[in-house]
Design an enzyme around this catalytic site. Structure first.
Site, PDB file in Angstrom:
ATOM      1  N   ASP A 177       0.827  -1.209   0.000  1.00  0.00           N
ATOM      2  CA  ASP A 177       0.000   0.000   0.000  1.00  0.00           C
ATOM      3  C   ASP A 177       0.859   1.257   0.000  1.00  0.00           C
ATOM      4  O   ASP A 177       2.085   1.182   0.134  1.00  0.00           O
ATOM      5  CB  ASP A 177      -0.964  -0.009   1.205  1.00  0.00           C
ATOM      6  CG  ASP A 177      -0.307  -0.485   2.499  1.00  0.00           C
ATOM      7  OD1 ASP A 177       0.939  -0.443   2.576  1.00  0.00           O
ATOM      8  OD2 ASP A 177      -1.030  -0.874   3.417  1.00  0.00           O
ATOM      9  N   ASN A 223      -7.878  -2.992  14.124  1.00  0.00           N
ATOM     10  CA  ASN A 223      -9.259  -3.252  13.674  1.00  0.00           C
ATOM     11  C   ASN A 223      -9.336  -4.409  12.674  1.00  0.00           C
ATOM     12  O   ASN A 223     -10.368  -4.617  12.043  1.00  0.00           O
ATOM     13  CB  ASN A 223      -9.876  -1.987  13.059  1.00  0.00           C
ATOM     14  CG  ASN A 223      -9.180  -1.568  11.771  1.00  0.00           C
ATOM     15  OD1 ASN A 223      -8.211  -2.191  11.339  1.00  0.00           O
ATOM     16  ND2 ASN A 223      -9.680  -0.517  11.133  1.00  0.00           N
ATOM     17  N   GLU A 250      -9.655  -1.781   5.058  1.00  0.00           N
ATOM     18  CA  GLU A 250     -10.375  -1.516   6.299  1.00  0.00           C
ATOM     19  C   GLU A 250     -11.654  -2.358   6.336  1.00  0.00           C
ATOM     20  O   GLU A 250     -12.077  -2.909   5.313  1.00  0.00           O
ATOM     21  CB  GLU A 250     -10.731  -0.023   6.359  1.00  0.00           C
ATOM     22  CG  GLU A 250      -9.518   0.910   6.330  1.00  0.00           C
ATOM     23  CD  GLU A 250      -8.723   0.929   7.637  1.00  0.00           C
ATOM     24  OE1 GLU A 250      -8.745  -0.070   8.396  1.00  0.00           O
ATOM     25  OE2 GLU A 250      -8.053   1.948   7.893  1.00  0.00           O
TER      26      GLU A 250
END
Ligand code: PGA
Length: 261
Positions: free
Chosen positions: A65, A134, A141
């Site tokens: 990324d 998370n 995400e």
């Protein structure tokens, strides 16, 4: 999934380096990751490279990324981090170190181009992964499709807070990123996920033992035919079947352990 629980960050780095060196010495393509977790592994691989134990001369590197809009000279750009922490210190051909382009005028076209480059290189043999608190992998995400490809994403506020330590303040963290998708990651031949510390314990337990869910993106590892998870005791602390994983690894046949040497 193979789950390897060890006592220290150094052992995580050592085992991760065994896997990565195995593919590197065969001239395989390595998917590289940023964040703090892989840094000890990069230091160990650089040490092994200097000792003549591993070469990257026939490898390509593909980063997971990149931030959108951060100049590549910025010390937090993932272009800079991958070069500075790893690729500049080993013998990989710099022309074969690929990072998603977060500065392209046409980000969509740049993402398609990145997917094409991975395919043209013959695919990624082993993809190194960290995990967010998370459950994100790369910057996928929660809500990222399991079949997503490289694309622009908006960071979750939790990720912005988690990454603020690398910047002067949370306000300086770019909230747009380009990331390989979960589908891109899943096409790698082998997934190697590393985690250390109690902050990762919930995400690790939910990803390995919880339901398959896009709310916990790392649960995509459950679908992969060759996924290795290397974690320390702290990151393993919420696993219900921890003793079983430890028993399994302790009794792993020596020839299977030696395969990666
Ligand atoms: P960390 O980040 O290694 O810095 O904890 C991991 C991630 O967010 O994927």
């Amino acid at each position: 999934m193979e789950i390897i629980i060890v006592d220290s960050e150094a052992e995580v780095a050592n085992i991760a380096s065994d896997y990565l060196a195995y593919y590197a010495n065969k001239g395989g393509n390595l998917g590289v990751a940023t964040g703090s977790t892989p840094l000890a592994t990069y230091r160990e691989l650089i040490r092994r490279h200097r000792a003549g134990e591993v070469t990257f001369k026939d490898c390509s590197f593909f980063a997971l990324d990149e931030y959108v809009g951060l100049p590549i000279e910025h010390e937090q750009s993932y272009y800079h981090v991958i070069h500075n922490e790893f690729s500049d210190h080993v013998d990989v051909d710099p022309a074969r170190v690929h990072i998603p382009d977060g500065l392209a005028d046409d980000i969509g076209a740049a993402c398609e181009d990145y997917e094409r480059k991975i395919i043209e290189a013959g695919g990624i043999d082993i993809q190194l992964l960290g995990i967010g608190t998370n459950g994100h992998v790369g910057f996928n995400e929660p809500s990222s499709s399991f079949s997503s490809l490289t694309r622009i994403k908006t960071l979750h506020p939790q990720t912005v807070l988690d990454n603020a330590r690398f910047f002067d303040s949370a306000d300086d963290v770019p909230y747009h990123v380009v990331t390989q998708g979960l589908g891109t990651i899943s096409r790698a031949g082998h997934l190697l996920l590393l985690a250390t510390g109690t902050a990762k314990a919930h995400a690790i337990a939910a990803s390995i033992e919880g339901p398959l869910s896009v709310s916990m993106p790392a649960s995509v590892l459950q679908l992969h035919p060759r996924a290795t998870v290397v974690i320390d005791q702290a990151a393993a602390s919420e696993l219900k079947n921890k003793e079983y994983y430890e028993f399994t690894y302790a009794h792993k046949p020596q020839w299977q352990k030696d395969m990666w040497k």
